[in-house]
Each structure stands twice: as C-alpha cells, then as structure tokens.
Design an enzyme around this catalytic site. Structure first.
Site, mmCIF file in Angstrom:
data_model
loop_
_atom_site.group_PDB
_atom_site.id
_atom_site.type_symbol
_atom_site.label_atom_id
_atom_site.label_comp_id
_atom_site.label_asym_id
_atom_site.label_seq_id
_atom_site.Cartn_x
_atom_site.Cartn_y
_atom_site.Cartn_z
ATOM 1 N N ASP A 1 150.194 28.441 6.403
ATOM 2 C CA ASP A 1 151.330 27.796 7.061
ATOM 3 C C ASP A 1 152.158 28.705 7.855
ATOM 4 O OD1 ASP A 1 153.598 29.782 5.494
ATOM 5 O OD2 ASP A 1 151.915 29.464 3.881
ATOM 6 N N TYR B 1 159.045 33.951 -1.175
ATOM 7 C CA TYR B 1 157.686 34.778 -1.298
ATOM 8 C C TYR B 1 157.330 35.148 0.000
ATOM 9 C CZ TYR B 1 152.508 34.168 -1.741
ATOM 10 O OH TYR B 1 151.433 34.316 -1.900
ATOM 11 N N ASP C 1 136.183 32.416 7.074
ATOM 12 C CA ASP C 1 136.262 33.409 5.787
ATOM 13 C C ASP C 1 136.857 34.458 5.811
ATOM 14 O OD1 ASP C 1 134.702 35.311 3.662
ATOM 15 O OD2 ASP C 1 135.201 33.061 2.686
ATOM 16 N N GLY C 2 137.786 34.923 5.271
ATOM 17 C CA GLY C 2 138.639 36.179 5.208
ATOM 18 C C GLY C 2 137.837 37.298 4.770
ATOM 19 N N GLU D 1 142.360 32.314 8.557
ATOM 20 C CA GLU D 1 142.612 31.050 7.715
ATOM 21 C C GLU D 1 141.285 30.221 7.466
ATOM 22 O OE1 GLU D 1 143.675 28.229 5.402
ATOM 23 O OE2 GLU D 1 144.922 30.194 5.661
ATOM 24 N N ASP E 1 147.408 36.801 1.650
ATOM 25 C CA ASP E 1 148.180 35.614 1.256
ATOM 26 C C ASP E 1 147.345 34.190 1.048
ATOM 27 O OD1 ASP E 1 150.384 33.644 0.920
ATOM 28 O OD2 ASP E 1 150.880 33.714 3.066
#
Length: 131
Positions: free
Chosen positions: A59, A24, A109-110, A79, A130
């Site tokens: 991650d 992924y 907050d993106g 993130e 992502d």
C-alpha cells in the site's frame, strides 16, 4: 466509507482504511528508525546515509513515512503483488511514495530477495517486515 474513508480489501480480507492506516503503519516505520538513530546518535555511522529494506507493505504507507527521514539514503521495497502497488498508486493519498528517487521498487518474493542480498554481502540499517 463515510467513517473510514477509502477501504482496501484484498482477497476478501480488509487490509487497511484511510482512517486507521496511520496507527499501524507509522509504528512500523518510525519506531525502528528512531531506535536506530538513538543508538547511533554519537556514532560516525550517522554520516553514512541509511539503507532500509521494506518487505511487503504494497500500500506504500510505510515507505511514505520512511521518506520523511533525510538520513535515509535508499529504500529497497519488495512487494510480491504488483497489482497492490498499482491500486495504491491510483487510489491512496500516499500512493506517490514510489516516485521518490530514493525508492527502489522490486516486484518479487521478499524471502528470495533477502537471500540474494545476503549472498551478495549486502546489509541494511533497518528492515521492516510488513506482510
């Protein structure tokens, strides 16, 4: 897990495993960068270091893959959940991606970050969502 290696579960939902993470994440990281580089192969813009924005991906795998490109001068990584970052740093083999000086980690907050950057006139060569 014996078969999948470390398993990352968040709010009772499987996020990734060590074994399947490359399938992924490597597509998310490499395809847009290679496309950008291919389209700019004869362009003077390649003399300028690339700027990349990663929204989500706490991650760290996408960021770790992007760092393989010497053409990338900076990565803003946004993130929402700081604990995801902390767990990844502690338990995942690619968890040291944020130590690279090219990475600017923003906990927040993106969507708000993107809006703020746009208002400031900032742009990126590649953006990876992502989340």
């Amino acid at each position: 897990s014996d078969h999948f290696g470390k398993v990352f579960v968040l709010d009772d939902c499987l996020q990734l495993t060590e074994k399947d993470a490359p399938h992924y994440n490597e597509m998310l990281a490499h395809v847009p960068v290679m496309e950008y580089l291919a389209r700019r192969s004869n362009d003077d813009d390649l003399k300028e270091p690339m700027t990349v924005l990663v929204v989500g991906g706490g991650d760290g795998y996408v960021v770790s893959e992007l760092l393989k490109y010497p053409q990338i001068g900076s990565i803003d990584h946004v993130e929402l959940d700081e604990e995801v970052i902390n767990v990844s740093k502690k338990y995942l083999p690619w968890g040291d991606a944020w130590k690279d000086e090219r990475v600017n980690l923003v906990i927040g907050d993106g969507a708000a970050f993107v809006k703020e950057q746009a208002e400031e006139g900032r742009s990126y060569h590649v953006i990876v969502q992502d989340a």
